[in-house]
Design an enzyme around this catalytic site. Sequence first.
Site, PDB file in Angstrom:
ATOM      1  N   TYR A 274     -18.749 -11.336   4.956  1.00 20.64           N
ATOM      2  CA  TYR A 274     -18.346 -11.616   6.344  1.00 20.64           C
ATOM      3  C   TYR A 274     -17.517 -10.442   6.875  1.00 20.64           C
ATOM      4  O   TYR A 274     -17.762  -9.925   7.971  1.00 20.64           O
ATOM      5  CB  TYR A 274     -17.545 -12.923   6.399  1.00 20.64           C
ATOM      6  CG  TYR A 274     -17.005 -13.302   7.767  1.00 20.64           C
ATOM      7  CD1 TYR A 274     -17.760 -14.080   8.641  1.00 20.64           C
ATOM      8  CD2 TYR A 274     -15.745 -12.882   8.182  1.00 20.64           C
ATOM      9  CE1 TYR A 274     -17.271 -14.435   9.886  1.00 20.64           C
ATOM     10  CE2 TYR A 274     -15.246 -13.242   9.433  1.00 20.64           C
ATOM     11  CZ  TYR A 274     -16.007 -14.007  10.278  1.00 20.64           C
ATOM     12  OH  TYR A 274     -15.507 -14.348  11.509  1.00 20.64           O
TER      13      TYR A 274
ATOM     14  N   ALA B 139     -19.653 -27.032   3.860  1.00 21.39           N
ATOM     15  CA  ALA B 139     -21.104 -27.017   4.084  1.00 21.39           C
ATOM     16  C   ALA B 139     -21.457 -26.236   5.343  1.00 21.39           C
ATOM     17  O   ALA B 139     -22.583 -26.270   5.816  1.00 21.39           O
ATOM     18  CB  ALA B 139     -21.632 -28.441   4.188  1.00 21.39           C
ATOM     19  N   GLY B 140     -20.474 -25.516   5.892  1.00 20.20           N
ATOM     20  CA  GLY B 140     -20.708 -24.781   7.127  1.00 20.20           C
ATOM     21  C   GLY B 140     -20.714 -25.700   8.340  1.00 20.20           C
ATOM     22  O   GLY B 140     -21.205 -25.331   9.410  1.00 20.20           O
TER      23      GLY B 140
ATOM     24  N   SER C 126     -17.886 -27.171   9.471  1.00 19.58           N
ATOM     25  CA  SER C 126     -16.570 -27.048  10.077  1.00 19.58           C
ATOM     26  C   SER C 126     -15.639 -28.244   9.877  1.00 19.58           C
ATOM     27  O   SER C 126     -15.005 -28.717  10.813  1.00 19.58           O
ATOM     28  CB  SER C 126     -16.710 -26.737  11.572  1.00 19.58           C
ATOM     29  OG  SER C 126     -15.940 -25.619  11.839  1.00 19.58           O
TER      30      SER C 126
ATOM     31  N   GLU D  17     -25.285 -16.834  16.239  1.00 21.06           N
ATOM     32  CA  GLU D  17     -24.616 -16.710  14.939  1.00 21.06           C
ATOM     33  C   GLU D  17     -23.983 -15.334  14.780  1.00 21.06           C
ATOM     34  O   GLU D  17     -24.634 -14.311  15.017  1.00 21.06           O
ATOM     35  CB  GLU D  17     -25.661 -16.946  13.841  1.00 21.06           C
ATOM     36  CG  GLU D  17     -25.140 -17.700  12.660  1.00 21.06           C
ATOM     37  CD  GLU D  17     -24.667 -19.108  13.017  1.00 21.06           C
ATOM     38  OE1 GLU D  17     -23.449 -19.296  13.200  1.00 21.06           O
ATOM     39  OE2 GLU D  17     -25.499 -20.015  13.110  1.00 21.06           O
TER      40      GLU D  17
ATOM     41  N   ASP E  28     -15.634 -22.849  16.345  1.00 18.38           N
ATOM     42  CA  ASP E  28     -15.554 -24.130  15.639  1.00 18.38           C
ATOM     43  C   ASP E  28     -14.566 -25.085  16.289  1.00 18.38           C
ATOM     44  O   ASP E  28     -14.843 -26.267  16.502  1.00 18.38           O
ATOM     45  CB  ASP E  28     -15.138 -23.910  14.181  1.00 18.38           C
ATOM     46  CG  ASP E  28     -16.153 -23.062  13.427  1.00 18.38           C
ATOM     47  OD1 ASP E  28     -17.248 -22.827  13.975  1.00 18.38           O
ATOM     48  OD2 ASP E  28     -15.827 -22.638  12.299  1.00 18.38           O
TER      49      ASP E  28
END
Length: 380
Positions: A221, A120-121, A123, A30, A169
């Site tokens: 981020y 929702a993460g 992708s 991550e 992703d």
Amino acid sequence: MSIAARFEELFGRAPEGVWAAPGRVNLIGEHTDYNDGFVMPFALPHTTVAAVARRDDGVLRLHSADVEGDPVELRVEELAPGGTDAWTDYVSGVVWALRDAGHAVGGADVHFESTVPTGAGLSSSAALEVVTALALNDLNELGLERSRLARLCQRAENVYVGAPTGIMDQTASACCTAGHALFLDTRDLSQRQIPFDLAAEGMQLLVVDTRVKHAHSDGEYGKRRAGCEAGAAALGVAALRDVAYEDLEGALARLDDEEVRRLVKHIVTENHRVEHMVALLEQGATRAIGPVLTEGHASLRDDFRISCPELDLVVDTANASGAVGARMTGGGFGGSAIVLVDTSDADTITKAVEEAFEAAGFKAPRVFAAVPSEGARRLA
Ligand code: ADP
Ligand code: MG
């Protein structure tokens, strides 16, 4: 109604073909992707499906079942970066990136239907881009390799949409195969399919979508990214990928900024966790990845500091209820967590997480089992 029938209803003719591209979950690795490091995503069974037919008048007509209203009309020659904040940016961005790279792509009618949860993460953005790229690659006979399509989709998201994401992703959506996780080196983009057949081991990987996205996540981020770059500069390396796990203590001793030191520690240990997990899975020691997942969560919570109460509650509750391991996944500050469980415990653990969320006054989470699935493909 089938997607082809819906296309015909919208555009008055049959599509030339139907394509699908999946969302993804990152098993481990991550925030390593902008540090030239390692990631290991796998594709979800959830896909974005596109029915497509070319047009010869340079017009792009885009419609999504998830968005109210008539198709959006754009002209391909007029496409240019500088996001309009519309969902269509992800699609027209891909057309722009293909054309900007010199590929002959004209207009098209496109209708999308998706089962990938958005935001929702997982992708959904990459699924939308990759299904577009694969369809246009096939219809226009461009002959581009999947890793190249992923690169062009990343360029669409970075330059056209204006979202600074790594290459993971799009590569996951384009290149994953069923029953495997994808070990990807984000420096040279070399990749390896790693066996990840949980059903054969009597296990499942649950995805718990917390259904929260804390508002400050974009700024955070950017801060993490800048902090990692500062760390690499202070250590005199091109990227934190170049700090060996064995040299971590020495590297940390050379950094005087406490925050940068924590970021560096996460990235270096996280890259090590990816390599460790690859070795475990290749040896068939699937259960042994559980503690590595949980260590990864602690690192994201304590060193990288991008977890949140909802994600911590999933991980703590699941582990206290007999999970094999658990961690948050994705960018952080909300989104989803993953929980490795024995299939026989899946219901009990799901219930425990749901009850803990209710007791904490959180929104009910959405829980599903994620089977490592096939990447982008033509359906019809
Ligand atoms: P994630 O990729 O984690 O789901 P993003 O914020 O990167 O979240 O991308 C979500 C955005 O992508 C949505 O807000 C929407 O603009 C677009 N999108 C994704 N899937 C679809 C779809 N099926 N139809 C229309 N827009 C979509
Ligand atoms: Mg996205």
